[in-house]
Design a protein around this motif. Sequence first.
Motif, PDB file in Angstrom:
ATOM      1  N   PRO A  26      33.283  34.188 -27.633  1.00 19.58           N
ATOM      2  CA  PRO A  26      32.865  32.949 -28.322  1.00 19.58           C
ATOM      3  C   PRO A  26      33.234  31.678 -27.565  1.00 19.58           C
ATOM      4  O   PRO A  26      34.019  30.865 -28.049  1.00 19.58           O
ATOM      5  CB  PRO A  26      33.595  33.035 -29.667  1.00 19.58           C
ATOM      6  N   TRP A  27      32.667  31.504 -26.383  1.00 18.00           N
ATOM      7  CA  TRP A  27      32.935  30.283 -25.605  1.00 18.00           C
ATOM      8  C   TRP A  27      32.530  29.052 -26.399  1.00 18.00           C
ATOM      9  O   TRP A  27      31.510  29.061 -27.095  1.00 18.00           O
ATOM     10  CB  TRP A  27      32.126  30.286 -24.299  1.00 18.00           C
ATOM     11  N   SER A  28      33.272  27.981 -26.256  1.00 19.90           N
ATOM     12  CA  SER A  28      32.881  26.708 -26.863  1.00 19.90           C
ATOM     13  C   SER A  28      31.612  26.205 -26.177  1.00 19.90           C
ATOM     14  O   SER A  28      31.387  26.465 -24.991  1.00 19.90           O
ATOM     15  CB  SER A  28      34.006  25.683 -26.730  1.00 19.90           C
ATOM     16  N   ARG A  29      30.796  25.491 -26.938  1.00 18.68           N
ATOM     17  CA  ARG A  29      29.442  25.165 -26.475  1.00 18.68           C
ATOM     18  C   ARG A  29      29.172  23.667 -26.423  1.00 18.68           C
ATOM     19  O   ARG A  29      29.773  22.875 -27.143  1.00 18.68           O
ATOM     20  CB  ARG A  29      28.418  25.801 -27.430  1.00 18.68           C
ATOM     21  N   GLU A  30      28.166  23.329 -25.616  1.00 16.08           N
ATOM     22  CA  GLU A  30      27.588  21.988 -25.621  1.00 16.08           C
ATOM     23  C   GLU A  30      26.593  21.924 -26.785  1.00 16.08           C
ATOM     24  O   GLU A  30      26.152  22.972 -27.266  1.00 16.08           O
ATOM     25  CB  GLU A  30      26.823  21.724 -24.312  1.00 16.08           C
ATOM     26  N   PRO A  31      26.203  20.712 -27.183  1.00  9.83           N
ATOM     27  CA  PRO A  31      25.234  20.625 -28.286  1.00  9.83           C
ATOM     28  C   PRO A  31      23.939  21.403 -28.034  1.00  9.83           C
ATOM     29  O   PRO A  31      23.323  21.896 -28.974  1.00  9.83           O
ATOM     30  CB  PRO A  31      24.948  19.116 -28.379  1.00  9.83           C
ATOM     31  N   ASP A  32      23.533  21.547 -26.778  1.00  8.15           N
ATOM     32  CA  ASP A  32      22.268  22.252 -26.508  1.00  8.15           C
ATOM     33  C   ASP A  32      22.449  23.775 -26.474  1.00  8.15           C
ATOM     34  O   ASP A  32      21.485  24.503 -26.224  1.00  8.15           O
ATOM     35  CB  ASP A  32      21.653  21.763 -25.192  1.00  8.15           C
ATOM     36  N   GLY A  33      23.655  24.237 -26.712  1.00  6.26           N
ATOM     37  CA  GLY A  33      23.864  25.688 -26.768  1.00  6.26           C
ATOM     38  C   GLY A  33      24.344  26.297 -25.466  1.00  6.26           C
ATOM     39  O   GLY A  33      24.653  27.482 -25.406  1.00  6.26           O
ATOM     40  N   SER A  34      24.416  25.503 -24.398  1.00  7.22           N
ATOM     41  CA  SER A  34      24.960  26.040 -23.147  1.00  7.22           C
ATOM     42  C   SER A  34      26.487  26.035 -23.222  1.00  7.22           C
ATOM     43  O   SER A  34      27.071  25.397 -24.090  1.00  7.22           O
ATOM     44  CB  SER A  34      24.471  25.217 -21.950  1.00  7.22           C
ATOM     45  N   VAL A  35      27.113  26.752 -22.303  1.00  9.04           N
ATOM     46  CA  VAL A  35      28.565  26.860 -22.322  1.00  9.04           C
ATOM     47  C   VAL A  35      29.199  25.533 -21.904  1.00  9.04           C
ATOM     48  O   VAL A  35      28.744  24.898 -20.951  1.00  9.04           O
ATOM     49  CB  VAL A  35      29.012  28.001 -21.370  1.00  9.04           C
TER      50      VAL A  35
ATOM     51  N   GLU B  32      39.345  20.357 -33.242  1.00  9.40           N
ATOM     52  CA  GLU B  32      38.230  21.093 -32.653  1.00  9.40           C
ATOM     53  C   GLU B  32      38.621  21.754 -31.337  1.00  9.40           C
ATOM     54  O   GLU B  32      38.316  22.911 -31.094  1.00  9.40           O
ATOM     55  CB  GLU B  32      37.050  20.138 -32.415  1.00  9.40           C
TER      56      GLU B  32
END
Lengths: 585, 130, 249
Positions: A103-112, A327
């Motif tokens: 469960p890597w944290s993500r950017e708003p666009d869904g990329s890592v 967060e």
Amino acid sequence: METIKTDVAIVGAGGAGLRAAIAIAEARPDLKVALISKVYPMRSHTCAAEGGAAGVIKPDDSLELHFNDTVGGGDWLCDQDVVDYFVREAAKELTQLEHWGCPWSREPDGSVGVRPFGGMKIKRTWFAADKSGFHILHTLFQTTLKYPSIERFDEYFTTDLLVVDGRCQGVVAIEMSSGRIFQFQAKSVIVATGGAGRIFPFTTNGAVKTGDGSAMAYRAGIPLKDMEFVQYHPTGLPSTGILLTEGCRGEGGVLRNKDGYRYLQDYGMGPETPLGKPVLKTMELGPRDRLSQAFWHEQQKGNTIPTKFGDCVYLDMTHLGEKHIDERLPLVRDLSISYSGVDPVTEQVPIRPVVHYCMGGIHTNIEAETPMPGLYAVGECACGSLNGANRLGSNSLTELLVFGKKAAQNAMEFAGGGNKTNESAVSEQAEQAQKRITELFDKSGGGETISGLRKEMMDSLEKGAGIYRTEQTLKESCATISQLRKRYAGIELHDKSNVYNTDLFQALELRNMLDLAQTVAEGALARKESRGSHQRLDFVDRDDENFLKHTLAYHQGEETPRIEYLDVIITKSQPGVRDYSGGGK
Amino acid sequence: MSRRPYVRRISTTTWYLKKKRDLVHMIQELTSLFVGIYGILLLWGVKALSEGPEAYGAFLEALTGPLSLAFHWVAFPLVLYHAISWFNVTHKAMPIQRGEEFLPGKYIVGAHYVVWIGFSLVVLFVAGVF
Amino acid sequence: MSDLQLELEILRYDPEQDQEPRFQTYSVPCQEEWVVLDAINYVKDHIDSTLSYRWSCHMAVCGSCGMMIDGEPKLACKAFVRDYVNKTVRIEPLANFPIERDLVSVLDDFMNKLRRVKPYLIRKEEKPLSEGEYRQTPAELNKYKQYTLCINCLCCYAACPQYALIPEFIGPAALTMAHRYNQDSRDQGRAQREEETASHEGVWDCAFADACSLVCPKHVDPASALQQMKITSTVDWYLEHLGMGGKKS
């Protein structure tokens, strides 16, 4: 004695061992893998890694920059072919983990997403909040459950490598729940048992990290490399040594002395950066060795805050805001409140440097091979010379993956190479190992205690081989540890039960730690220069003329280890100046 | 060789008396019996209704008897407790995510109360209370 | 040096010596900041080296030191001695598991059940690594994130009245892990998992006592996961039996 026959035996089921096991199960489901560990996989200390794992994916980043950061961060003691391979494979391995569900944290666009880290010129640390190691470990462990060819031996304590005809052909392990001794006959063996931070009194390392695999290999004749390089992490909680991740500083946390002054600017890491706007490779985002050394100097100047648990400085995150901390750094907040009674949202957290990572370990090369055929090593127990004299934060989690896979590839190739196990000779050796364990078990009289010897070892190392070292303090440590190794013969087990006898396991662990402690102190005494995490007050400069070399320590029985040197592999980066003064520019 | 794991037996009839948490849980479980009895009562009423005004009248008559009243004095609070204790955990079973965040549980629990009160008012209205 | 004195009453059981468990009392000088684990370590190092228990990280993340402290399942590294002053604290191995030795429980049952629920990402088709990561928005991540935080300390099994009565029950932590993958936007394996999780030994053995969630040291809230699974598996059952094949493969 019972015998278990397998193709590849992996000792240690942390991040590295699990990654290796999966690699074999995927590529060669016909090969049997025995995954042997003294703890259940999810208890392995990979779980405590917080900050993240480095790998180049963003368009503004490049493999060359990651290479340069790593080599410079390691004060040019890294083998550059290894670093080169590592940076190329890093992102692939992290993506692989993503495909397995991490469960890597993500950017708003869904990329890592990536976060800044100490000593890194570009943001390139993949993270899963501040529980990255935990998620990596559980993702890997749970993924191994897919593969029937991986047979786990949880809570088996490995004591010896079985070496016949100069080739590693298995291991001896004790089933902890019953005390039964097993020999594992294997065509190849991977050691992935983690570091040995427990040789020091104040460490982020869990109780399991006693360097068992490294010591086992060392006694089997494989040299330990660069053991004198021990990393102090600058931000540990004073009472317990619990780690507060470098991510705290990556997210904008700053270090202050008793006057509230951001003292790092006085130690070549300035100019001061604006609050809440961390600049890469500057101030708080300098490398761990430099930050811990700056603490030492502040302490000498009387600028630290005395506490019940030793002198501290402050880690100030109060300007980050509650939402951001919750967060990105939820564990840090939880740990600070629980164990120090300080909420980082509103208060500065007292912290001090704490032993965190062993750069040294079993001598391996770019192939994760040890000098012994059939034996591979990976992770903190190994020294593939990726990290040199100082590891950059977030390189070690990636290292487990990249070289875990590499070790697996080579181990399975070797296992398929048609080498026959010399069963009678292997069994004979296993019998001898069993005899040694039984002798330790049955022995009475002596008057030494395990906890007593352990404490003397820890105190001696901290005093003599801490952040700053001198010939005199090191000589004292060497003499003490040499004595302690002799006195070890005087311990007696009070627990005579076969069932889960932790008295026995602690005795075995103590022996391992004493062997490793000696290589740390002796290596440090012999290295008459200052480089990375090894700082000598009597030899303050780096000496590339004489010491651009790896230390190799060979086991010599009761005697002190034989020290040899090996040239560092340099391909494209000549030793230069480590620049953390506004180097982000 | 030497393993002999020890299994601690628990009493299958009195285990819940040892810990308050378990006792409260068992009470919650037992109150469901009364929910069931109310269900049967309702079916009985429907059956009576289908059999004509006379049967239904007898049913209503039976409800006003002292035994029936005593039953309701016991059952109604227990059913109320059952309902409330369920309402209070509904947010766990039915979380609602809006954007990144989850709707705070109190809204989901609150909505249950609102709907419950609404229905009750309708029933009372139909029954001619207002 | 020591700020307060703690009386520990520790369950001892050596199958080679004892027919059944007994209790042994130790008096431990503690510092104010200590956790119960520190006190137990003190016993091991200074009073009685024969005491056996599991521990490692001392920061509530490895999950080794789950045990019954004063009757409640807790992590010994997160139970502070200051909360137990002036009383005798009873320390026992986790309830509902067989005792191997002293404070060490036998965990085989959980390890087998965890494997049964397929706690890993299941895809119909794997995406090649060269195509990069699966996209997952922060909202999609948040949907299951809480359920990834389980450290397998098994305090929930020790608190669960249903597991105590029905040992076949797959139990809170393992089922929660199935839910974690079911809720993951990258996963397509719910139908496979439901063969175990929607079976009688799965979520339907849960009576929603909520004890698991109350004792969970990481606030995972397994009870919520199990109730959600009940709803999902009911919907899936109806869809399947109405021939609508609504299952997520």
